[in-house]
Design a protein around this motif. Structure first.
Motif, PDB file in Angstrom:
ATOM      1  N   LEU A  69       9.967 -25.561  -2.588  1.00  0.00           N
ATOM      2  CA  LEU A  69       8.902 -24.812  -3.257  1.00  0.00           C
ATOM      3  C   LEU A  69       8.318 -23.747  -2.339  1.00  0.00           C
ATOM      4  O   LEU A  69       7.862 -22.698  -2.802  1.00  0.00           O
ATOM      5  N   ARG A  72      12.170 -21.507  -1.281  1.00  0.00           N
ATOM      6  CA  ARG A  72      13.071 -21.071  -2.361  1.00  0.00           C
ATOM      7  C   ARG A  72      14.494 -20.903  -1.881  1.00  0.00           C
ATOM      8  O   ARG A  72      15.226 -20.042  -2.368  1.00  0.00           O
ATOM      9  N   ALA A 140      17.575 -21.703 -10.247  1.00  0.00           N
ATOM     10  CA  ALA A 140      16.275 -21.567  -9.592  1.00  0.00           C
ATOM     11  C   ALA A 140      15.216 -22.377 -10.331  1.00  0.00           C
ATOM     12  O   ALA A 140      14.413 -23.088  -9.726  1.00  0.00           O
ATOM     13  N   ARG A 141      15.244 -22.296 -11.652  1.00  0.00           N
ATOM     14  CA  ARG A 141      14.252 -23.035 -12.420  1.00  0.00           C
ATOM     15  C   ARG A 141      14.491 -24.537 -12.307  1.00  0.00           C
ATOM     16  O   ARG A 141      13.558 -25.318 -12.181  1.00  0.00           O
ATOM     17  N   SER A 144      12.982 -25.733  -9.037  1.00  0.00           N
ATOM     18  CA  SER A 144      11.530 -25.886  -8.927  1.00  0.00           C
ATOM     19  C   SER A 144      11.010 -26.964  -9.871  1.00  0.00           C
ATOM     20  O   SER A 144      10.105 -27.707  -9.507  1.00  0.00           O
ATOM     21  N   LEU A 145      11.589 -27.095 -11.072  1.00  0.00           N
ATOM     22  CA  LEU A 145      11.116 -28.162 -11.970  1.00  0.00           C
ATOM     23  C   LEU A 145      11.403 -29.532 -11.368  1.00  0.00           C
ATOM     24  O   LEU A 145      10.539 -30.418 -11.368  1.00  0.00           O
ATOM     25  N   VAL A 148       9.012 -30.215  -8.503  1.00  0.00           N
ATOM     26  CA  VAL A 148       7.668 -30.588  -8.957  1.00  0.00           C
ATOM     27  C   VAL A 148       7.665 -32.022  -9.454  1.00  0.00           C
ATOM     28  O   VAL A 148       6.782 -32.818  -9.125  1.00  0.00           O
ATOM     29  N   TYR A 149       8.689 -32.387 -10.232  1.00  0.00           N
ATOM     30  CA  TYR A 149       8.712 -33.752 -10.758  1.00  0.00           C
ATOM     31  C   TYR A 149       8.873 -34.768  -9.627  1.00  0.00           C
ATOM     32  O   TYR A 149       8.222 -35.814  -9.635  1.00  0.00           O
ATOM     33  N   ILE A 151       7.863 -34.511  -6.501  1.00  0.00           N
ATOM     34  CA  ILE A 151       6.604 -34.670  -5.769  1.00  0.00           C
ATOM     35  C   ILE A 151       5.604 -35.461  -6.602  1.00  0.00           C
ATOM     36  O   ILE A 151       4.931 -36.371  -6.122  1.00  0.00           O
ATOM     37  N   LEU A 152       5.540 -35.141  -7.899  1.00  0.00           N
ATOM     38  CA  LEU A 152       4.600 -35.828  -8.798  1.00  0.00           C
ATOM     39  C   LEU A 152       4.892 -37.321  -8.821  1.00  0.00           C
ATOM     40  O   LEU A 152       3.973 -38.146  -8.738  1.00  0.00           O
ATOM     41  N   ALA A 153       6.175 -37.680  -8.921  1.00  0.00           N
ATOM     42  CA  ALA A 153       6.540 -39.099  -8.972  1.00  0.00           C
ATOM     43  C   ALA A 153       6.240 -39.764  -7.640  1.00  0.00           C
ATOM     44  O   ALA A 153       5.772 -40.903  -7.594  1.00  0.00           O
ATOM     45  N   VAL A 155       3.902 -39.079  -5.580  1.00  0.00           N
ATOM     46  CA  VAL A 155       2.468 -39.279  -5.405  1.00  0.00           C
ATOM     47  C   VAL A 155       2.004 -40.565  -6.090  1.00  0.00           C
ATOM     48  O   VAL A 155       1.082 -41.232  -5.632  1.00  0.00           O
TER      49      VAL A 155
END
Lengths: 230, 227
Positions: A69, A72, A140-141, A144-145, A148-149, A151-153, A155
């Protein structure tokens, strides 16, 4: 310089092979069986290191996700996904070996013991991570998706450690007695301890080795793709 | 000062836009509410001959609420992508404002579902909660937890291909810590005999979970939204 580095890596690879062989032999013939569990206790030399690598791989995946993130670079995204692949593999190993052990000792393959719940959720997270990756076309998408998922998981996992033992189904069946003492210390014979720590180190080394293999293969594929473009 | 009040203004504008378009179509609300009532009716008439334990009752209640959230809360972002209005929204508001506006909208939507479903559940299952205050707290914080985890997942899903199928798959592992705390707090509220201290622990865990999810989402939302 490069050749010396490559020779060192080859040496390390052979060392790892010998190390793991010795660990496997020692786990069966050198370490004594635990008092209450008998021969079944030998699972700790394989099951716990696999579970440890599962969590370690998740951590590595999160670190590379955060790096992706920020930077890139496609390399970081590839590293995160390779780490998650290995984590999924070791997660399945830990789950299946633990489940067989549970059948042998406690009489049922699965009963939502807190640690079973935690590893099941890790399996679900890894599964969801790859489901997400496979449903996005643009690289690329996708990177990043997925980052994000991931890192979210990651946490939510510490919360799980707090919540899972409180799920009312059953109290933990995991053998705290013969191996882990209530206050978190270890109660092992010195020989058991040696093999256990060596096995942890060996499994970690195995993870690092396969991970670096995947990265090297990825770099080769990238280079080939560039050459074909030129 | 001006920037923070400006941001609050944008958040409220996004919320007002969503509320207005929801009021005009009533698509999400009717879908979610009907789903919840249908699921509740199925639960109720399949178990009505038996009197259930409190933990089974609260599990049923939260299963209904969780899956109704799964059926509707992804709409907020998926609709923007389908109607091709996401680009305009990207130009009009800051990412944090979009996230907070959508979060408030999801809280409102899920809150509306809870307001209908929980009393209906108590009536249909013939339950007199031992601690009504505790039940209200569990419902409020559980709503917050469900909305806070599913908003960011909805944002992720709206940018992927298999939107409908993916949402529940992605949301479940992330939502589970909050869901499990909500179930335990509700059990304590229905049972009564259980110590209040333990329920307070669960409510605190629920609040901590929501704060954690919202904070993480605020940090990460930009990467989902502007890519």
């Amino acid at each position: 310089m490069l050749t010396r580095c490559a020779r060192l890596l080859t040496g390390l690879k052979w060392f790892l092979g010998v190390w793991m062989t010795v660990v496997v032999i020692a786990a069966f013939f050198y370490a004594p069986a635990a008092r209450n569990l008998g021969q079944m206790s030998r699972i700790i030399y394989f099951h716990i290191p696999a579970a440890w690598v599962t969590v370690l791989a998740f951590l590595v995946c999160t670190v590379y996700s955060a790096k992706y993130l920020r930077s890139r670079r496609a390399e970081d995204d590839a590293a995160a996904s390779f780490s998650a692949e290995l984590g999924l593999l070791f997660c399945v190993i830990a789950t299946v070996s633990g489940s067989i052990f549970a059948k042998a000792i406690w009489g049922s393959y699965w009963n939502w013991d807190p640690r079973e719940t935690s590893i099941f959720i890790l399996l679900l997270i890894y599964g969801a991570y790859f489901a997400l990756r496979s449903s996005v076309d643009d690289p690329a998408r996708r990177g990043s998706l997925a980052a994000v998922y991931g890192i979210l998981a990651f946490v939510t996992v510490p919360l799980l450690v707090f919540v899972a033992p409180r799920i009312p189904a059953v109290q933990s069946l995991h053998p705290d007695g013969p191996i882990l003492v209530a206050d978190g210390g270890l109660d092992m014979d010195a020989r058991m301890m040696t093999v256990f720590i060596s096995s942890l180190a060996g499994f970690t080394g195995l993870f690092v080795w396969v991970f670096s293999l995947r990265m090297r293969a990825w770099h080769l594929v990238q280079r080939l793709a560039h050459r074909q473009e030129d | 000062m001006t920037s923070s009040s400006n941001c609050a203004h944008e958040v409220l504008a996004v919320l007002a836009k969503d509320l207005r378009s929801e009021y005009r179509t009533r698509y999400a609300l009717s879908a979610v509410l009907l789903f919840a009532v249908t699921a509740l009716a199925v639960v109720s008439f399949s178990v009505s001959p038996y009197s259930l334990e409190a933990d089974a009752q609260s599990a049923f209640l939260w299963i209904v609420l969780f899956f109704s959230a799964m059926s509707g809360l992804s709409r907020s972002f998926v609709r923007e992508e389908e109607a091709r209005t996401a680009m305009a929204l990207r130009l009009a508001a800051a990412p944090e404002a979009v996230y907070l506006g959508k979060l408030l909208f999801n809280i409102t939507l899920q809150g509306a579902v809870v307001i209908v479903v929980v009393p209906l559940f108590l009536v249909l299952m013939d339950i007199a909660p031992a601690h009504p205050g505790l039940l209200v707290w569990a419902a409020v914080l559980g709503t917050l937890a469900l909305a806070s985890s599913s908003t960011i997942v909805a944002a992720i899903v709206s940018r992927a291909n298999a939107k409908g199928a993916l949402f529940a798959v992605l949301a479940f592992p992330v939502t589970l810590p909050g869901l499990s705390s909500a179930i335990r707090a509700t059990t304590a509220a229905l049972q009564g005999a259980v110590g209040r201290a333990r329920a307070a622990d669960d409510l605190r865990a629920l609040a901590a979970y929501s704060v954690l999810m919202i904070a993480t989402s605020l940090l990460l939302f930009d990467f989902v939204w502007n890519d």
